[in-house]
Design an enzyme around this catalytic site. Structure first.
Site, mmCIF file in Angstrom:
data_model
loop_
_atom_site.group_PDB
_atom_site.id
_atom_site.type_symbol
_atom_site.label_atom_id
_atom_site.label_comp_id
_atom_site.label_asym_id
_atom_site.label_seq_id
_atom_site.Cartn_x
_atom_site.Cartn_y
_atom_site.Cartn_z
ATOM 1 N N SER B 8 9.307 47.843 22.302
ATOM 2 C CA SER B 8 8.539 48.916 21.655
ATOM 3 C C SER B 8 9.265 49.372 20.403
ATOM 4 O O SER B 8 10.480 49.181 20.263
ATOM 5 C CB SER B 8 8.378 50.092 22.619
ATOM 6 O OG SER B 8 7.813 51.196 21.936
ATOM 7 N N HIS B 9 8.543 50.013 19.506
ATOM 8 C CA HIS B 9 9.177 50.636 18.348
ATOM 9 C C HIS B 9 10.032 51.831 18.767
ATOM 10 O O HIS B 9 10.898 52.270 18.020
ATOM 11 C CB HIS B 9 8.109 51.135 17.367
ATOM 12 C CG HIS B 9 7.536 50.074 16.502
ATOM 13 N ND1 HIS B 9 6.771 49.056 16.999
ATOM 14 C CD2 HIS B 9 7.673 49.855 15.162
ATOM 15 C CE1 HIS B 9 6.420 48.264 15.997
ATOM 16 N NE2 HIS B 9 6.959 48.722 14.884
ATOM 17 N N CYS B 10 9.752 52.370 19.924
ATOM 18 C CA CYS B 10 10.373 53.628 20.350
ATOM 19 C C CYS B 10 11.240 53.379 21.582
ATOM 20 O O CYS B 10 10.753 52.841 22.592
ATOM 21 C CB CYS B 10 9.279 54.648 20.648
ATOM 22 S SG CYS B 10 9.885 56.147 21.411
ATOM 23 N N GLY B 47 11.598 51.642 15.243
ATOM 24 C CA GLY B 47 11.666 50.305 14.653
ATOM 25 C C GLY B 47 11.963 49.276 15.720
ATOM 26 O O GLY B 47 12.109 49.622 16.904
ATOM 27 N N ASP B 71 4.608 46.248 21.865
ATOM 28 C CA ASP B 71 3.606 47.266 21.520
ATOM 29 C C ASP B 71 2.742 46.791 20.338
ATOM 30 O O ASP B 71 1.602 46.432 20.557
ATOM 31 C CB ASP B 71 4.183 48.694 21.394
ATOM 32 C CG ASP B 71 5.287 48.887 20.382
ATOM 33 O OD1 ASP B 71 5.590 47.945 19.633
ATOM 34 O OD2 ASP B 71 5.845 50.008 20.335
#
Lengths: 96, 136
Positions: B8-10, B47, B71
């Site tokens: 995921s980016h998070c 990111g 994601d």
């Protein structure tokens, strides 16, 4: 009891959270122990007839507290499968 | 038994999806989350990092395969880059799934726990795309 015939039970969901993810998971693991084809349908709200061996499909029942679920099994161990699922969803002594 | 990688980016999403998916297993399934990047000040930012994905694949590696759930956007690019950096024989047993992240991870963890193959687990996870959330 003739295990070769399709069998059906109906259970009412008594869990205050309804048929939530963790209970669904337990249903899938129980169902996968048996050879029988096992399907379920929510009789209280329109639902598809779903495969109990799939968590995704069980979630499609969207069963809340008080909803009645019909579970059917077809196969050599159909009755044993339904007994195990009834023990999970409506254990003896729990409100009907 | 296959392994699952959550990209995921998070960071918190990756960790949270891992926790949720972990709840679905009956036998332990290797699940690793990779989320966010760390900036020059050591702060977590949004990111994705291909190197971190590669490290996760290597640390969770199973001969039965590794299913990578992503994601969107650069999560897919980072996963692709990570796969390019793997030896051929490992890359062939890795698959980037088209399943949505949360639902896909829940389904994949359960199916992996049942001992299903990489292809079967991915098929079950991707089937999520065809289901409505709300019955109308």
């Amino acid at each position: 009891m003739d295990d070769a015939k399709p069998a059906t039970i109906t259970v009412t969901i008594s869990n205050p959270n309804g048929l939530h993810l963790r209970v669904g998971k337990e249903m899938v693991y129980i169902a996968n122990r048996f050879q029988a084809q096992i399907t379920a349908e929510n009789l209280t709200r329109p639902s598809p007839v779903v495969d109990v061996k799939s968590i995704l499909q069980i979630m499609q029942l969207q069963a809340r507290t008080g909803h009645t679920i019909r579970i059917s099994a077809d196969g050599p161990d159909a009755h044993a499968a339904l007994d195990a699922l009834r023990d999970l969803l409506a254990p003896a002594g729990s409100p009907a | 038994m296959i392994a699952l990688i959550i990209v995921s980016h998070c960071h918190d999403i990756a960790e949270g999806v891992c926790r949720l998916a972990g709840e679905m297993t009956q036998t332990p399934v290797p699940i690793a989350g990779v989320g966010g990047i760390v900036d020059e000040n050591g702060q977590r930012q949004i990111g994705t990092d291909a190197t971190a994905v590669l490290e996760a694949i290597e640390s969770c590696w199973r001969p039965a395969g590794v299913l990578i759930l992503v994601d969107l956007g650069s999560a897919i690019l980072s996963a692709e880059t990570a796969l390019e950096l793997l030896p051929d024989e490992q890359r062939e047993r890795c698959l980037i799934s088209n399943a949505p992240l949360v639902e896909g991870a829940v389904v994949a963890a359960l199916e992996a726990s049942l001992g299903h193959s990489l292809e079967d687990v991915n098929r079950a996870a991707e089937a999520v795309r065809n289901l409505d959330k709300v019955l109308r």
